[in-house]
Structures are given as C-alpha cells and as structure tokens.
Design a protein around this motif. Structure first.
Motif, short mmCIF file in Angstrom:
data_model
loop_
_atom_site.label_atom_id
_atom_site.label_comp_id
_atom_site.label_asym_id
_atom_site.label_seq_id
_atom_site.Cartn_x
_atom_site.Cartn_y
_atom_site.Cartn_z
N ARG A 73 -2.28 2.48 -10.05
CA ARG A 73 -3.15 2.59 -8.87
C ARG A 73 -2.87 1.46 -7.89
N SER A 74 -2.79 0.23 -8.39
CA SER A 74 -2.48 -0.89 -7.48
C SER A 74 -1.05 -0.82 -6.96
N PHE A 75 -0.13 -0.36 -7.79
CA PHE A 75 1.28 -0.31 -7.38
C PHE A 75 1.54 0.77 -6.34
N ARG A 76 0.81 1.91 -6.41
CA ARG A 76 1.21 3.05 -5.59
C ARG A 76 0.09 3.76 -4.85
N LEU A 77 -1.15 3.55 -5.22
CA LEU A 77 -2.25 4.32 -4.61
C LEU A 77 -3.21 3.48 -3.78
N ASN A 78 -3.23 2.18 -3.99
CA ASN A 78 -4.18 1.31 -3.31
C ASN A 78 -3.51 0.47 -2.23
N PHE A 79 -4.27 0.20 -1.16
CA PHE A 79 -3.91 -0.87 -0.24
C PHE A 79 -4.37 -2.18 -0.87
N GLU A 80 -3.44 -3.13 -1.01
CA GLU A 80 -3.71 -4.40 -1.69
C GLU A 80 -3.22 -5.56 -0.83
N ILE A 81 -3.55 -6.78 -1.26
CA ILE A 81 -3.06 -7.96 -0.55
C ILE A 81 -2.90 -9.11 -1.53
N THR A 82 -1.81 -9.87 -1.38
CA THR A 82 -1.47 -10.96 -2.29
C THR A 82 -1.02 -12.17 -1.49
N ALA A 83 -1.44 -13.34 -1.93
CA ALA A 83 -0.92 -14.59 -1.37
C ALA A 83 0.07 -15.18 -2.35
N CYS A 84 1.30 -15.42 -1.90
CA CYS A 84 2.34 -16.05 -2.72
C CYS A 84 2.50 -17.49 -2.25
N ILE A 85 2.32 -18.44 -3.16
CA ILE A 85 2.34 -19.86 -2.81
C ILE A 85 3.44 -20.56 -3.62
N PRO A 86 4.63 -20.74 -3.04
CA PRO A 86 5.71 -21.46 -3.73
C PRO A 86 5.53 -22.97 -3.57
N ASP A 87 4.59 -23.52 -4.31
CA ASP A 87 4.24 -24.93 -4.18
C ASP A 87 3.92 -25.48 -5.56
N ALA A 88 4.60 -26.55 -5.97
CA ALA A 88 4.45 -27.08 -7.32
C ALA A 88 3.04 -27.62 -7.57
N LYS A 89 2.45 -28.27 -6.58
CA LYS A 89 1.11 -28.83 -6.76
C LYS A 89 0.07 -27.73 -6.96
N GLY A 123 0.80 -1.21 0.00
CA GLY A 123 0.00 0.00 0.00
C GLY A 123 0.83 1.26 0.00
N PRO A 124 0.17 2.42 -0.10
CA PRO A 124 0.88 3.70 -0.21
C PRO A 124 1.52 4.17 1.08
N ALA A 125 1.34 3.43 2.18
CA ALA A 125 2.04 3.78 3.42
C ALA A 125 3.36 3.04 3.55
N ASP A 126 3.64 2.12 2.61
CA ASP A 126 4.88 1.33 2.68
C ASP A 126 6.10 2.19 2.38
N ARG A 127 7.22 1.82 2.99
CA ARG A 127 8.48 2.52 2.68
C ARG A 127 8.96 2.16 1.28
#
Length: 472
Positions: A411-427, A300-304
């Motif tokens: 907007r998603s990169f710099r203006l919005n608060f967003e959330i993502t799940a990263c799943i490093p799993d082959a299945k 989000g836009p509050a991140d450093r």
C-alpha cells in the motif's frame, strides 16, 4: 426476448472480464497481483470485474505534479522558486545522494535544522507552538483526524490562527478520516479555515480511484518550519487508547530550505483536491544552527517510477555496516525482501522492528509467510513489546537516516501518497541510532524455531493472507 437479453448480458460480462484480464496482464503492479487478477477475472467475472476496477487500477490518473510536468501553472511557479534554491544546493555530492534526488525530483539542500520528535507529547507540543507562532499561513495535512480531545485541541489552535488573520489550509484523506463529522469541519470553516478532503475519486472520470489514499502527514508554517512523520490526530497516538496501549511513534521538525519540499508536496495535493494554485512564500530561509543536509522525497501512485519501493531498496543496497528498519506493517515486495536478505548475507547488521500487537490482522499474518526465509538469511526480526509500534524510520550505517510516512508494504509502495525526509548527516544518524537502541531494548527477537513451530493451519492462513498483499 428476456432470455436473449440475459444472454447478451452474460456475454458482455465475460468480454469485460477478458478485457480487464488483458489490462491486468499489461499493467498490474506485481506479477503476483497480475496472476491473481487474471484468474479471478476469467473465472468469476461477475465479482472480479467491479473489484478490479476499484482495487486493481495500477496508477492514480489525473494528478498533476509540478515536478513531472513541462508546461502547467504549477510548473511555472516551481521553476521560479527552484531558482531561489540554488544557493542552498551543493554543487557536487556522491552517487547515493544523486539517486535519491532523481527519485524525489527534488534537490538536496543544506543549511537545515532537523529535530527528532519522539512520541506524541513532544510532537504535538512542537506543532502547536508552531501554529501559535504563525504569521502568514499554515498548511496542515493528515491521513486520520478524529473528533476527540486531541482533534478538538488542534481545531482550537487552527481557529485562533484564522481569527488573527493567518491563512489556514486544512487537508485530510476522506477514507482515513471517514469518521470525522461535518460539524467539526463546519466549525473550522466558520472560523475562516480553508478545508478540503483529498478526494481520490474526484469527478466522473476518476470515480474508480477508491483504493488509493493520501497517507501524508505534513505541516508547514510560513514556509519556514515543517513537520512530517508517523503521527495522525487522535488520542490513541498519545497512548490513551487501552486497545493499543502505549503508542511508539516518531515525527520530526525541519527548519530551512528543505521546508520548501514539504510545501511543494502539500501545494500539489491541494491543487488536486480544489483546482486552486495557492500563493505561498517560495523564498527559502537558511538556518546554520545544525546545518543538516536534507532531501524531501514525495512518493505516490501518480509517479512514473515506484518511488517508495526504489527508495527503500536504494537505502538497503547503500548500507555497509548496519541497516535498521522500523515499520508497523511489514509486507515488502520481492525486491525489498531480496535486498534485505542480500544485505544480511554480505555482513550488514540488518534489523527489522515490528509491533508485537497487530492492528491489521491480514497484514500481520502475511509477514509470517516470508519471515522464515528472512531469518535464515541473517535478517534479525524484533517485536516491540510495550505497546503499538507505528514509527517509520530507517537508519543506514552511521551516516544517514530516513523518517517519514512510508510503511514497508504494498500500500505504501504503490497505492498511497507518502512523504519521506532523507538526512545524510552523521550527527543526526547518531541521534536516530540512540533512539532505536532504546527501542530494541524493549523488543524480543524472533527465532527461526518460533516461526517453524507455528501450526499448519496458521501457516496456510498466513500464505493466503500474503496472496492478498497487492490490494491490502
């Protein structure tokens, strides 16, 4: 006297224009945006100065994240619960995962179950079952909530939960849900649901933070199960709006320690909106049904750091065989554009899936200004034909996938608060691959000839739209 006052007023406006231009030079999110603001502020200060203070602010001020603070109430609670996470965090893993953890300021956890939810019926059936099973609390957050049949159905489930003694916290974005009437919210409150808007412009000090949005979609039940992805609450997300037609979207359900990450993001947002520190369950519960590893990445836009943009660039640079991306709004910054082209040049199968039918014309037009260079470099562009494509999914090789709320635009990169799940799993990556293969079969590939054949007036219009990308 009147002419003297007029002269002082004109001088003051131009001084404000110069001061604002200096601020734009020092803090604008992109060089493109800085140049546009500086020219506007020095040439047309009467219009540009108020516009800059609404749309040009580089960061969201006043927001406190437990992850980023050293001595706050939130931080002290966070330190206690993070200690509980240590049994579920691997002692060592590769550098790619370490980079994601640094961006997220959250750890990779194991012992999770990640379940893909494809399209609206599967998503809302799963969510409503979770609400029915809640015993302690429900955390629910959406960007858009509509007072239609789906919104009323959600309202009914939340009212029933509150009446049986479950604590229910309902957070919505006041701009995204601007059409939501007071009666809908009052009915929730009367049933015992705690309701709040995110209030990006809360208080006098933050009154100009109008261009920021909370675009997150989060649900957490009892700290054990969580949901995130592309869906908002409205009948169009079920494909019942003839203007959009069939709606293609992806959500996911998480069970296990990773749910703590979703809970933490909601907890911070609720604190901003209400000043309350919610008392929640912070003891992770492990599941070995699938044993997926997961990192939750709030941004989000509050991140450093520019977390969302860096996360996407990292995913692109990590790819060796394939990089498949779906995004309804595809106007990435220069860093992401360059990374996509370079990936294609080194032999990665880079595919970008976009909707055939636009719902935001300026964003749709903007893409045509840089798509020819993408295609020349070997990036394959696909348009989804059956209806509107809204999913935000990235597949990296056969080893990892990301599902969340981030679009590939400014907007998603710099203006919005967003959330993502990263799943490093082959299945799990294999399941995402099968899902996207079906989607690509319903697309048409865009050729360079098609892009070059567009008339000059459309090319000019696309370029002009792209210049507005930093504030879209």
């Amino acid at each position: 006297m009147a002419s003297w006052l007029l002269g002082v007023g004109i001088l003051a406006v131009y001084i404000l224009g110069i001061v604002s231009a200096i601020m734009a030079l020092m803090s604008s999110r992109t060089s493109q945006g800085a140049v546009a603001w500086i020219i506007s502020l020095l040439t047309f200060p009467y219009v540009a100065v108020p516009a800059y203070w609404i749309f040009g602010r580089p960061r969201f001020y006043g927001y406190v994240t437990a992850r980023g603070q050293r001595d706050t109430i939130l931080r002290r609670v966070l330190d206690g619960y993070r200690h509980n996470m240590s049994p579920f965090t691997p002692s060592s893993h590769n550098a790619d995962i370490q980079a994601v953890e640094h961006l997220a300021m959250m750890p990779l956890t194991r012992g999770n179950r990640a379940e893909l939810l494809i399209d609206g019926t599967a998503t809302f059936d799963s969510l409503f079952r979770g609400i029915e099973a809640a015993r302690d609390y429900i955390l629910l957050q959406f960007f858009i909530v509509r007072h239609d049949s789906l919104g009323m159905k959600l309202q009914g489930y939340l009212q029933q939960a509150a009446r049986r003694g479950v604590r229910v916290y309902f957070l919505y974005d006041e701009i995204g849900s601007r059409k939501l009437n007071e009666g809908f919210l009052a009915d929730l409150s009367d049933a015992g649901v705690e309701v709040s808007a995110f209030r990006s412009s809360r208080g006098f000090k933050h009154r100009f933070q109008l261009n920021f949005r909370n675009h997150r979609k989060i649900a957490v039940i009892d700290g054990k199960h969580g949901w995130l992805g592309g869906f908002n609450v409205g009948v169009e997300y079920l494909g019942q709006d003839p203007r959009h037609g069939p709606w293609r979207d992806t959500h996911m359900k998480l069970s296990g320690p990773s749910v703590m990450g979703l809970q933490e993001a909601f907890w911070e947002d609720w604190h901003w909106a209400t000043h309350e520190v919610l008392s929640l369950a912070w003891q992770p519960e492990v599941t070995y049904e699938e044993n997926h590893s997961v990192v939750i990445v709030p941004s989000g836009p509050a991140d450093r750091q520019e977390t969302a943009s860096l996360l996407v660039q990292h995913a692109i640079h990590s790819a060796r065989k394939r990089l498949w991306v779906t995004s309804p709004y595809f106007v990435p910054d220069q860093g992401v554009q360059d990374a996509l082209r370079l990936a294609a040049m080194r032999g990665v199968d880079v595919r970008v899936m976009m909707p055939e039918r636009p719902d935001h014309l300026l964003i749709f037009l903007s893409a045509f200004s840089f798509l020819p260079d993408m295609v020349r470099a070997g990036v394959k562009i696909y348009r989804y034909l059956p209806g509107f494509l809204h999913q935000k999914v990235i597949l990296i090789d056969d080893q990892a996938a990301m599902v969340g709320t981030v679009n590939l635009d400014n907007r998603s990169f710099r203006l919005n608060f967003e959330i993502t799940a990263c799943i490093p799993d082959a299945k799990f990556a294999g399941q995402v691959c099968l899902m996207l293969e079906e989607d690509f079969a319903r697309c048409r590939q865009v050729s360079l000839g098609e892009l070059k054949a567009r008339p000059m007036w459309k090319q000019l219009l696309s370029r002009a739209a792209y210049l507005l990308a930093p504030i879209q």
